[in-house]
Write an enzyme that holds these catalytic residues in place. Structure first.
Site, PDB file in Angstrom:
ATOM      1  N   GLU A 272       0.887  -0.973   0.019  1.00  0.00           N
ATOM      2  CA  GLU A 272      -0.045  -0.013  -0.075  1.00  0.00           C
ATOM      3  C   GLU A 272       0.719   1.415   0.090  1.00  0.00           C
ATOM      4  O   GLU A 272       0.430   2.443  -0.576  1.00  0.00           O
ATOM      5  CB  GLU A 272      -0.969   0.032   1.096  1.00  0.00           C
ATOM      6  CG  GLU A 272      -1.832  -1.166   1.047  1.00  0.00           C
ATOM      7  CD  GLU A 272      -2.785  -1.048   0.078  1.00  0.00           C
ATOM      8  OE1 GLU A 272      -3.212  -0.016  -0.530  1.00  0.00           O
ATOM      9  OE2 GLU A 272      -3.007  -2.165  -0.503  1.00  0.00           O
ATOM     10  N   TRP A 275       1.503   1.711  -3.471  1.00  0.00           N
ATOM     11  CA  TRP A 275       0.422   2.504  -4.095  1.00  0.00           C
ATOM     12  C   TRP A 275       0.755   3.983  -4.000  1.00  0.00           C
ATOM     13  O   TRP A 275       0.541   4.818  -5.078  1.00  0.00           O
ATOM     14  CB  TRP A 275      -0.945   2.172  -3.816  1.00  0.00           C
ATOM     15  CG  TRP A 275      -1.298   0.878  -4.536  1.00  0.00           C
ATOM     16  CD1 TRP A 275      -1.360  -0.373  -3.866  1.00  0.00           C
ATOM     17  CD2 TRP A 275      -2.062   0.956  -5.800  1.00  0.00           C
ATOM     18  NE1 TRP A 275      -1.903  -1.367  -4.860  1.00  0.00           N
ATOM     19  CE2 TRP A 275      -2.263  -0.589  -5.933  1.00  0.00           C
ATOM     20  CE3 TRP A 275      -2.364   1.917  -6.796  1.00  0.00           C
ATOM     21  CZ2 TRP A 275      -2.872  -0.904  -7.219  1.00  0.00           C
ATOM     22  CZ3 TRP A 275      -2.838   1.411  -7.960  1.00  0.00           C
ATOM     23  CH2 TRP A 275      -3.084   0.056  -8.200  1.00  0.00           C
ATOM     24  N   TRP A 303     -21.307  13.260 -18.532  1.00  0.00           N
ATOM     25  CA  TRP A 303     -21.559  13.433 -17.034  1.00  0.00           C
ATOM     26  C   TRP A 303     -22.827  14.151 -16.833  1.00  0.00           C
ATOM     27  O   TRP A 303     -23.246  15.152 -17.556  1.00  0.00           O
ATOM     28  CB  TRP A 303     -20.214  14.471 -16.275  1.00  0.00           C
ATOM     29  CG  TRP A 303     -19.046  13.493 -16.573  1.00  0.00           C
ATOM     30  CD1 TRP A 303     -17.868  14.226 -17.436  1.00  0.00           C
ATOM     31  CD2 TRP A 303     -18.699  12.413 -15.882  1.00  0.00           C
ATOM     32  NE1 TRP A 303     -16.981  13.251 -17.004  1.00  0.00           N
ATOM     33  CE2 TRP A 303     -17.355  12.115 -16.333  1.00  0.00           C
ATOM     34  CE3 TRP A 303     -19.292  11.572 -15.283  1.00  0.00           C
ATOM     35  CZ2 TRP A 303     -16.327  10.989 -15.949  1.00  0.00           C
ATOM     36  CZ3 TRP A 303     -18.567  10.146 -14.862  1.00  0.00           C
ATOM     37  CH2 TRP A 303     -17.167  10.132 -15.168  1.00  0.00           C
ATOM     38  N   ASN A 338     -10.607   3.333   3.515  1.00  0.00           N
ATOM     39  CA  ASN A 338     -10.505   3.259   2.012  1.00  0.00           C
ATOM     40  C   ASN A 338     -11.481   2.570   1.297  1.00  0.00           C
ATOM     41  O   ASN A 338     -11.720   3.036   0.125  1.00  0.00           O
ATOM     42  CB  ASN A 338      -8.820   2.497   1.928  1.00  0.00           C
ATOM     43  CG  ASN A 338      -8.501   2.224   0.297  1.00  0.00           C
ATOM     44  OD1 ASN A 338      -8.532   3.149  -0.370  1.00  0.00           O
ATOM     45  ND2 ASN A 338      -8.523   1.064   0.093  1.00  0.00           N
ATOM     46  N   TRP A 356     -15.886  12.502 -12.055  1.00  0.00           N
ATOM     47  CA  TRP A 356     -14.781  12.260 -10.802  1.00  0.00           C
ATOM     48  C   TRP A 356     -14.010  13.520 -10.282  1.00  0.00           C
ATOM     49  O   TRP A 356     -13.885  13.496  -9.157  1.00  0.00           O
ATOM     50  CB  TRP A 356     -14.048  10.962 -11.379  1.00  0.00           C
ATOM     51  CG  TRP A 356     -13.162  11.518 -12.473  1.00  0.00           C
ATOM     52  CD1 TRP A 356     -13.558  11.410 -13.749  1.00  0.00           C
ATOM     53  CD2 TRP A 356     -11.801  12.180 -12.532  1.00  0.00           C
ATOM     54  NE1 TRP A 356     -12.355  11.969 -14.417  1.00  0.00           N
ATOM     55  CE2 TRP A 356     -11.443  12.258 -13.748  1.00  0.00           C
ATOM     56  CE3 TRP A 356     -10.999  12.523 -11.540  1.00  0.00           C
ATOM     57  CZ2 TRP A 356     -10.375  12.918 -14.094  1.00  0.00           C
ATOM     58  CZ3 TRP A 356      -9.672  12.966 -11.816  1.00  0.00           C
ATOM     59  CH2 TRP A 356      -9.458  13.236 -12.958  1.00  0.00           C
ATOM     60  N   TRP A 379      -9.087   8.586  -7.768  1.00  0.00           N
ATOM     61  CA  TRP A 379     -10.227   8.734  -8.421  1.00  0.00           C
ATOM     62  C   TRP A 379     -10.367   8.617  -9.910  1.00  0.00           C
ATOM     63  O   TRP A 379     -11.167   7.908 -10.479  1.00  0.00           O
ATOM     64  CB  TRP A 379     -10.570  10.355  -8.408  1.00  0.00           C
ATOM     65  CG  TRP A 379     -11.207  10.834  -6.958  1.00  0.00           C
ATOM     66  CD1 TRP A 379     -10.769  11.298  -5.988  1.00  0.00           C
ATOM     67  CD2 TRP A 379     -12.693  10.714  -6.785  1.00  0.00           C
ATOM     68  NE1 TRP A 379     -11.556  11.490  -4.820  1.00  0.00           N
ATOM     69  CE2 TRP A 379     -12.875  11.100  -5.336  1.00  0.00           C
ATOM     70  CE3 TRP A 379     -13.858  10.212  -7.373  1.00  0.00           C
ATOM     71  CZ2 TRP A 379     -14.183  11.195  -4.836  1.00  0.00           C
ATOM     72  CZ3 TRP A 379     -14.811  10.298  -6.980  1.00  0.00           C
ATOM     73  CH2 TRP A 379     -15.020  10.873  -5.690  1.00  0.00           C
TER      74      TRP A 379
HETATM   75  C1  LIG Z   1     -11.303   7.947  -3.999  1.00  0.00           C
HETATM   76  C2  LIG Z   1     -10.170   7.942  -3.319  1.00  0.00           C
HETATM   77  C3  LIG Z   1      -9.447   9.009  -3.079  1.00  0.00           C
HETATM   78  C4  LIG Z   1      -8.146   8.948  -2.095  1.00  0.00           C
HETATM   79  N1  LIG Z   1      -7.627  10.127  -1.705  1.00  0.00           N
HETATM   80  C5  LIG Z   1      -6.370  10.017  -1.008  1.00  0.00           C
HETATM   81  C6  LIG Z   1      -5.636  11.203  -0.690  1.00  0.00           C
HETATM   82  O1  LIG Z   1      -6.109  12.263  -0.877  1.00  0.00           O
HETATM   83  N2  LIG Z   1      -4.585  11.031  -0.077  1.00  0.00           N
HETATM   84  C7  LIG Z   1      -4.266   9.787   0.417  1.00  0.00           C
HETATM   85  O2  LIG Z   1      -3.175   9.698   1.184  1.00  0.00           O
HETATM   86  N3  LIG Z   1      -4.846   8.731   0.027  1.00  0.00           N
HETATM   87  C8  LIG Z   1      -5.936   8.650  -0.827  1.00  0.00           C
HETATM   88  N4  LIG Z   1      -6.682   7.430  -1.114  1.00  0.00           N
HETATM   89  C9  LIG Z   1      -5.921   6.219  -0.877  1.00  0.00           C
HETATM   90  C10 LIG Z   1      -6.321   5.617   0.572  1.00  0.00           C
HETATM   91  O3  LIG Z   1      -7.655   5.772   0.673  1.00  0.00           O
HETATM   92  C11 LIG Z   1      -5.818   6.261   1.732  1.00  0.00           C
HETATM   93  O4  LIG Z   1      -4.393   6.462   1.653  1.00  0.00           O
HETATM   94  C12 LIG Z   1      -5.973   5.396   3.106  1.00  0.00           C
HETATM   95  O5  LIG Z   1      -7.578   5.238   3.212  1.00  0.00           O
HETATM   96  C13 LIG Z   1      -5.400   6.083   4.337  1.00  0.00           C
HETATM   97  O6  LIG Z   1      -5.561   5.208   5.693  1.00  0.00           O
HETATM   98  P1  LIG Z   1      -4.343   4.490   6.149  1.00  0.00           P
HETATM   99  O7  LIG Z   1      -3.230   5.525   6.654  1.00  0.00           O
HETATM  100  O8  LIG Z   1      -5.029   3.795   7.397  1.00  0.00           O
HETATM  101  O9  LIG Z   1      -4.063   3.572   5.314  1.00  0.00           O
HETATM  102  P2  LIG Z   1      -3.212   2.185   5.232  1.00  0.00           P
HETATM  103  O10 LIG Z   1      -4.218   0.957   4.381  1.00  0.00           O
HETATM  104  O11 LIG Z   1      -2.633   1.728   6.386  1.00  0.00           O
HETATM  105  O12 LIG Z   1      -1.927   2.389   4.182  1.00  0.00           O
HETATM  106  C14 LIG Z   1      -0.824   2.979   4.496  1.00  0.00           C
HETATM  107  C15 LIG Z   1      -0.534   4.094   3.636  1.00  0.00           C
HETATM  108  O13 LIG Z   1      -0.295   3.743   2.321  1.00  0.00           O
HETATM  109  C16 LIG Z   1      -0.842   4.552   1.239  1.00  0.00           C
HETATM  110  N5  LIG Z   1      -1.927   4.112   0.608  1.00  0.00           N
HETATM  111  C17 LIG Z   1      -2.846   3.314   1.152  1.00  0.00           C
HETATM  112  N6  LIG Z   1      -3.674   2.990   0.109  1.00  0.00           N
HETATM  113  C18 LIG Z   1      -3.354   3.568  -0.894  1.00  0.00           C
HETATM  114  C19 LIG Z   1      -3.886   3.868  -2.167  1.00  0.00           C
HETATM  115  N7  LIG Z   1      -4.936   3.400  -2.681  1.00  0.00           N
HETATM  116  N8  LIG Z   1      -3.098   4.853  -3.224  1.00  0.00           N
HETATM  117  C20 LIG Z   1      -2.182   5.391  -2.616  1.00  0.00           C
HETATM  118  N9  LIG Z   1      -1.925   5.705  -1.435  1.00  0.00           N
HETATM  119  C21 LIG Z   1      -2.439   4.442  -0.797  1.00  0.00           C
HETATM  120  C22 LIG Z   1      -1.344   5.760   2.341  1.00  0.00           C
HETATM  121  O14 LIG Z   1      -0.268   6.800   2.278  1.00  0.00           O
HETATM  122  C23 LIG Z   1      -1.465   5.143   3.528  1.00  0.00           C
HETATM  123  O15 LIG Z   1      -1.362   6.062   4.657  1.00  0.00           O
HETATM  124  C24 LIG Z   1      -8.011   7.582  -1.697  1.00  0.00           C
HETATM  125  C25 LIG Z   1      -8.632   6.549  -2.136  1.00  0.00           C
HETATM  126  C26 LIG Z   1      -9.670   6.705  -2.916  1.00  0.00           C
HETATM  127  C27 LIG Z   1     -10.557   5.327  -3.241  1.00  0.00           C
END
Ligand SMILES: Cc1cc2nc3c(=O)[nH]c(=O)nc-3n(C[C@H](O)[C@H](O)[C@H](O)COP(=O)(O)OP(=O)(O)OC[C@H]3O[C@@H](n4cnc5c(N)ncnc54)[C@H](O)[C@@H]3O)c2cc1C
Length: 468
Positions: A272, A275, A303, A338, A356, A379
C-alpha cells in the site's frame, strides 16, 4: 558563517530529513523556514481540513525545533520571491529542501534553483518524501510504468532503502533576529463557525504523534491483511495525513515494518505504501492527472449536471447507508476508510453519473490527508479512466459492498445514528424493512436513485463513448 536556509515544505519533521541533515553537515548556522504559498501559478491551494492540520503540524515542528535550539521562521507569499528575498536578507550561503512532486512545485522549484544560482547562492534538493524517486523506476524499455504490479516488482521486490537518518539533537541557529509571521495570523484553523471539533478528537498532528501512531499500528500489524477492508475495525494505520505532511517518512515506515517478522500483513501493508509511490510516479509522468482522464476516451463522457444529487452525496444523505456513513465520517473527522472511499467515489461517478473531478475536489477540501498524487490517481482508478484502473463497467453495488464489508452494520450505526435500531438484515437496505421498523428511522432519506436503473444508465453512457 553565512547561514543555510532549510526550507520545510511537505517534510514537517526533524528525523530522517535529508535536507536538514545536509544543511547541518558543515556546521553552518541554520534558518528553518516555512512558506505559506497560496500564490504560485497552478498551485492546489490547501483545502479547509488540510489547513487545520498544517496549523497544528507547524506548531509541533516549531516546538521541536525550539527544543534543540532552533526556531521556525514563518513567511507568507509566492514561495520563489519569499525564499529568494530571505536568502538575500540573510546573505545565505545556500537553500536546501526536500523535493515535492506536484507539477506546479516542480516548475516552481526549477525556477527558484535557477534564480538562487544566478545570485551566487547554493541550491540543492533532496529525496525525502518517497522511497524512490519517480524517475528511478522504469520499464526495461526505459519508459514509465502504467500498471502497479510490474512497477512494484521492478522497483521494490529486490530493493531495500538505506537506514533512516537520526533526528538532530541540537541545531546551530542563525544569530540574526529574523522576522517571522505569527502562525495564528494565518487563520488556518476555522472560527465562526469552528467546525474542527471532530478533527481535534480524531487526530494529533505532528512528528511525535506520527511515531506514536506507527508504534500502535505495529502492535496490531498482524490484523492488517485480514481486516484492512472492514471499516468498523481500526485495522489500518491511519498514517496517511502524517505521511502527506511528511511528519514521518516512508523510509522510517519501511524499516519499522521490515524489522517485524515477515508476514502477509507486512507484505500487504508495504504494497500500500507502494501504491503511494506509484501514484507519485503517475503524477510525475502525467502532470495532467488531476484534471484530465489518462484514458482520452473519457474526455467525452456525458457527465450528469444534477447539482442536488451531488450535494446529497457530500452531506451523506443519499439513502445508501454505507455511502452516507463514509461521507459523514469524512465530514466529521477529515478521513474516510479506504474501502468506503472506493464505494462512495464509485457511487458518485457511476450511479449518480457525476464527473470524478467534482468528487476529487470535495475530497481535496475535506480530507486531512488530501494529496494531489494519491487523490487524483485513486479517483481515476475508481472512475475507470486511469492507466491501471478498475474497468468502468464493473459497478460496485453499495448494498452488496456494505453487506460484505460491514456485515453487522457496526460502521453504519456509528455514523448514521438514525439507523441505530435497524436489524442487521436491513441495515444496508433500510427501504426494504417492514414499516414498523422504518418508523424509528423516519429522518433517514429514501434512496436517491434506483440501483438497477442507475446501473443501466451508467453502462449506456459508457457504451456511447465507444460508439462510432
Ligand atoms: C477516491 C479515493 C481518494 C483517495 N484520496 C487520497 C488522498 O487524497 N490522500 C491519500 O493519502 N490517500 C488517498 N486515497 C487512498 C487511501 O484511501 C488512503 O491512503 C488510506 O485510506 C489512508 O488510510 P491509512 O493510512 O489507514 O491506510 P493504510 O491502509 O494503513 O495504508 C498505508 C499508507 O499507504 C498509502 N496508501 C494506502 N492506500 C493507497 C492508495 N490506494 N493509493 C495511494 N496510497 C495509498 C497511504 O499513504 C497510507 O497512509 C484515496 C482513495 C480513494 C479510493
Amino acid at each position: 558563517m553565512r547561514p543555510v536556509i532549510c526550507w520545510f515544505r511537505q517534510d514537517l519533521r526533524l528525523a530522517d530529513n535529508p535536507a536538514l541533515a545536509a544543511a547541518q553537515a558543515d556546521g553552518s548556522p541554520i534558518v528553518a523556514l516555512f512558506v505559506l504559498d497560496d500564490e504560485t501559478p497552478g498551485i492546489w491551494r490547501a483545502g479547509g481540513a488540510s489547513r487545520w492540520w498544517l496549523h497544528h503540524s507547524l506548531q509541533s515542528l516549531g516546538d521541536s525545533l525550539e527544543e534543540i535550539g532552533g526556531s521556525l521562521v514563518l513567511r507568507r507569499g509566492r514561495a520563489e520571491s519569499v525564499v529568494c528575498g530571505l536568502a538575500d536578507e540573510m546573505g545565505a550561503k545556500a537553500v536546501v529542501w526536500n523535493r515535492a512532486y506536484e507539477p506546479y512545485a516542480i516548475e516552481r522549484d526549477k525556477r527558484l534553483k535557477a534564480a538562487l544560482l544566478a545570485r551566487g547562492i547554493g541550491a540543492e534538493s533532496f529525496g525525502g518524501s518517497l522511497l524512490r524517486e519517480p524517475w528511478e523506476v522504469r520499464t526495461a524499455a526505459g519508459t514509465p510504468f502504467k500498471v502497479f504490479t510490474p512497477y512494484w516488482r521492478a522497483g521494490f521486490a529486490q530493493w531495500q532503502p538505506s537506514p533512516p537518518l537520526p533526528a538532530p539533537t541540537s541545531l546551530r541557529s542563525a544569530l540574526a533576529d529574523i522576522e517571522s509571521e505569527n502562525l495564528a495570523d494565518w487563520n488556518l484553523t476555522p472560527s465562526n463557525p469552528d467546525w474542527s471539533g471532530g478533527l481535534r478528537t480524531a487526530w494529533h498532528p505532528g512528528e511525535p504523534s506520527a511515531q506514536f501512531q506507527l508504534s500502535g499500528f505495529l502492535a496490531r500489524l498482524s490484523e492488517y491483511a485480514g481486516s484492512r477492508d472492514a471499516p468498523a475495525a481500526a485495522a489500518t494505520s491511519r498514517l496517511s495525513p502524517h505521511l502527506h505532511f511528511g511528519e514521518i517518512s516512508p523510509r522510517q515506515i519501511w524499516h519499522a515494518v521490515s524489522s517485524q517478522p515477515p508476514s502477509s500483513s507486512a507484505e500487504k501493508f508495504l504494497s500500500e505504501i507502494g501504491w503511494r509511490e506509484f501514484s507519485h510516479h503517475l503524477l510525475f509522468y502525467n502532470p495532467q492527472l488531476p484534471h484530465a482522464p489518462l484514458d482520452p476516451k473519457f474526455a467525452a463522457f456525458p457527465w450528469s449536471s444534477d447539482a442536488e444529487k451531488f450535494v446529497r452525496w457530500t452531506r451523506g444523505r443519499t439513502g445508501f447507508p454505507i455511502v452516507d456513513a463514509g461521507m459523514r465520517e469524512l465530514w466529521a473527522t477529515g478521513w474516510m476508510h479506504n474501502r468506503v472511499r472506493m464505494i462512495g467515489a464509485s457511487f458518485l461517478v457511476k450511479q449518480l453519473g457525476v464527473d470524478w473531478r467534482r468528487g476529487a475536489e470535495w475530497f481535496w477540501d475535506t480530507l486531512v490527508d488530501a494529496d494531489l498524487a494519491n487523490n487524483s490517481a485513486s479517483w481515476q482508478w475508481v472512475a475507470g479512466c486511469g492507466t491501471d484502473a478498475a474497468p468502468f463497467f464493473r459497478i460496485f453495488n453499495p448494498v452488496l459492498q456494505g453487506e460484505k464489508f460491514d456485515p453487522h452494520g457496526a460502521y453504519v450505526r456509528r455514523w448514521v445514528p438514525e439507523l441505530q435500531l435497524m436489524p442487521d438484515e436491513f441495515i444496508h437496505k433500510p427501504w426494504t424493512a417492514p414499516s414498523e421498523l422504518r418508523k424509528g428511522a423516519k429522518s433517514y432519506p429514501e434512496p436517491i436513485v434506483d440501483l438497477a436503473a442507475a446501473r443501466a444508465r451508467a453502462l449506456e453512457a459508457y457504451r456511447s463513448l465507444s460508439a462510432p
